[in-house]
Scaffold this active site. Structure first.
Site, PDB file in Angstrom:
ATOM      1  N   PRO A 218       0.608  -0.657   0.093  1.00 37.18           N
ATOM      2  CA  PRO A 218       0.028   0.100   0.095  1.00 37.18           C
ATOM      3  C   PRO A 218       1.102   1.153  -0.038  1.00 37.18           C
ATOM      4  O   PRO A 218       1.870   1.348   0.718  1.00 37.18           O
ATOM      5  CB  PRO A 218      -0.668   0.074   1.547  1.00 37.18           C
ATOM      6  CG  PRO A 218      -0.452  -1.422   1.854  1.00 37.18           C
ATOM      7  CD  PRO A 218       0.592  -2.334   0.521  1.00 37.18           C
ATOM      8  N   ILE A 219       0.275   2.084  -1.069  1.00 35.32           N
ATOM      9  CA  ILE A 219       1.486   3.366  -0.984  1.00 35.32           C
ATOM     10  C   ILE A 219       1.935   4.292   0.348  1.00 35.32           C
ATOM     11  O   ILE A 219       2.545   4.630   0.670  1.00 35.32           O
ATOM     12  CB  ILE A 219       0.868   4.301  -2.158  1.00 35.32           C
ATOM     13  CG1 ILE A 219       2.501   5.011  -2.456  1.00 35.32           C
ATOM     14  CG2 ILE A 219      -0.496   4.898  -1.977  1.00 35.32           C
ATOM     15  CD1 ILE A 219       2.719   4.457  -3.775  1.00 35.32           C
ATOM     16  N   CYS A 220       0.368   4.000   1.356  1.00 36.01           N
ATOM     17  CA  CYS A 220       0.448   4.787   2.174  1.00 36.01           C
ATOM     18  C   CYS A 220       1.542   4.192   3.188  1.00 36.01           C
ATOM     19  O   CYS A 220       2.316   4.961   3.926  1.00 36.01           O
ATOM     20  CB  CYS A 220      -0.474   5.140   3.042  1.00 36.01           C
ATOM     21  SG  CYS A 220      -1.849   3.218   3.317  1.00 36.01           S
ATOM     22  N   THR A 221       1.718   2.913   3.234  1.00 41.01           N
ATOM     23  CA  THR A 221       2.740   2.612   4.082  1.00 41.01           C
ATOM     24  C   THR A 221       4.133   2.525   3.848  1.00 41.01           C
ATOM     25  O   THR A 221       5.047   2.669   4.413  1.00 41.01           O
ATOM     26  CB  THR A 221       2.554   0.610   4.213  1.00 41.01           C
ATOM     27  OG1 THR A 221       1.473   0.468   4.425  1.00 41.01           O
ATOM     28  CG2 THR A 221       3.786   0.089   5.242  1.00 41.01           C
ATOM     29  N   ASN A 224       4.825   6.786   4.845  1.00 41.26           N
ATOM     30  CA  ASN A 224       3.877   7.230   6.208  1.00 41.26           C
ATOM     31  C   ASN A 224       4.988   6.044   7.578  1.00 41.26           C
ATOM     32  O   ASN A 224       5.945   6.376   7.770  1.00 41.26           O
ATOM     33  CB  ASN A 224       3.633   7.553   6.608  1.00 41.26           C
ATOM     34  CG  ASN A 224       2.905   8.844   5.336  1.00 41.26           C
ATOM     35  OD1 ASN A 224       3.081   9.794   4.948  1.00 41.26           O
ATOM     36  ND2 ASN A 224       1.445   8.224   5.018  1.00 41.26           N
TER      37      ASN A 224
END
Ligand SMILES: [Zn+2]
Length: 437
Positions: A218-221, A224
């Site tokens: 996942p791009i948020c992982t 961030n």
């Protein structure tokens, strides 16, 4: 404590002063000379079964790579004497760590030819006939000559092709046309082997939705909360590369590009106290490489050959029909019966029912077909009866059907309409019955 083991008899003609080697097939004969508790009713011990295995059975091995080398050696040592092998690749230096029939001097040579020569030199009396080329080069008559086919492939496309070809070969009037297909596959520490009786048991196409999708983080992982070295590498390649290099396309074969990513990913990993970013891993992640493990190949090849031996000799019941091995966390293996699908486009014969969005365009439908796990068809062409909806080739037909891409599906195809889907890479057509939702 010592255990007494009866020494095998020496081969004929061995004098008492020469080393006491047993006959080449001494140990295999222990299984074939008498029935055991699990032998098939059809098993006839002794000469008839040995004669079939050694004089008559013709076996085809597809692939002479990591799995193929193991399979060829096993078959030859088990007593199969008429072995054929197809492979379209030449030997690369990076193959030598696990494709043990090859030596540095063989780099650049066809795998099939070198493997065949090695086996014949090493196991006297075995004939291995190589073909350096594609499985698609051969016609039905070629495949008809074999009793068993074993695949040790790394390509989904090639497996789908041979599976569909063997299913199409089956003629209910001719039992000889049923060719058992044994398929082995490995991916890192995982692997599977399976036995397919075309048209009778679940085929390769029936289980297409079991294939793993390539891992995506996942791009948020990535952005961030990275926890793994892979997250840092993805951060460098997906987010940092375009930021720094603007329009310059990343070339995963360029060592300088990999070095840049490695440097950036290492810095990120340090910030988050993550260990394990290496140059190799960086290359592996961006090129989506899963390392090939020699021991996994050996286990899966052994299982495939065991099944071939059981089918050829009826010395024991064969696998029904899927065995999987997971070696990532300890060692786990599991056997189950994968069920035949009645709407399998290859062996099912029933039309596949699909639900299509009301507002979908033909282009959206094509996109959905390529993404669908059950279908996985690259560059599909569509038609309704004899009416072309969209064709990828030839160029004139592509051009004349291209305007349809923007049209709504329901404008061209009625509810319940049966759409024929074809692709040049697949030797079968798929029929879909559309329902609008
Ligand atoms: Zn099927």
């Amino acid at each position: 404590m010592s255990v007494a083991v009866e020494a095998p008899p020496a081969a004929n003609g061995a004098s008492s002063s020469s080393p006491q080697y047993p006959d080449q097939y001494y140990y295999v004969d222990q299984i074939l000379d008498r029935p055991g508790p699990r032998t098939d009713e059809a098993f006839s011990a002794g000469d008839p079964v040995k004669s079939f295995l050694r004089e008559q059975c013709k076996i085809l091995v597809i692939g002479a790579g990591g799995l193929g080398c193991e399979i060829l050696a096993n078959l030859a040592l088990m007593g199969f004497k008429d072995i054929h092998v197809i492979d379209m690749d030449t030997i690369d230096i990076s193959n030598l760590n696990r494709q043990f029939l090859f030596r540095p001097k063989d780099v650049g040579q066809p795998k099939a030819t070198v493997a065949a020569e090695f086996i014949m030199k090493r196991v006297p009396g075995v004939k291995v006939t190589p073909y350096y080329g594609k499985i698609q080069d051969k016609d039905d008559d070629y495949y008809m000559q074999f009793n068993i086919v074993i695949c040790g492939l790394d390509s989904v496309e090639a497996r789908r092709w041979i599976n569909a070809t063997l299913v199409n070969l089956v003629d209910p009037e001719n039992p000889e046309s049923l060719k058992p297909l044994i398929d082995g596959g490995t991916e890192g520490f995982k692997g599977q082997s399976r036995v397919i009786f075309p048209t009778i048991s679940s085929c390769y196409e029936c289980s297409l939705d079991m294939l793993n999708k390539p891992t995506a983080f996942p791009i948020c992982t990535i952005a961030n909360t990275p926890r793994l070295p892979e997250h840092c590498i993805e951060w460098a390649s997906v987010l940092e590369w375009p930021k720094v290099h603007a329009d310059k396309k990343m070339d995963t074969d360029d060592p300088e590009h990999i070095s840049w990513l490695y440097k950036v990913a290492s810095k990120r990993a340090k910030e988050f106290k993550i260990e394990g970013v290496t140059w190799q891993l960086t290359q592996g992640v961006v090129k989506n490489i899963i390392p090939a493990i020699a021991s996994t190949n050996a286990i899966i090849a052994a299982s495939c050959c065991n099944e071939a031996f059981k089918i050829a000799t009826t010395a024991a019941p064969f696998l029904n029909n899927y065995w999987m091995l997971i070696g990532t966390d300890g060692v786990y293996s599991y056997t189950f019966e994968h069920e035949k699908k009645s709407d399998c486009p290859v062996c099912g014969g029933e039309t596949m029912d699909v639900e299509v969005g009301k507002g979908w365009t033909i282009e959206r439908l094509i996109e959905w077909l390529t993404e669908n796990q059950k279908i996985q068809i690259k560059k599909p062409s569509l038609s309704l009866g004899t009416k072309p909806i969209y064709f990828q080739a030839p160029p004139q037909l592509e051009e004349s059907t291209r305007p349809n891409l923007e049209k709504k599906v329901h404008e061209l195809i009625p509810e319940g309409g049966e759409v024929t889907v074809t692709a040049s890479t697949l030797p079968f057509t798929l029929t879909l019955r559309l329902a609008f939702v």
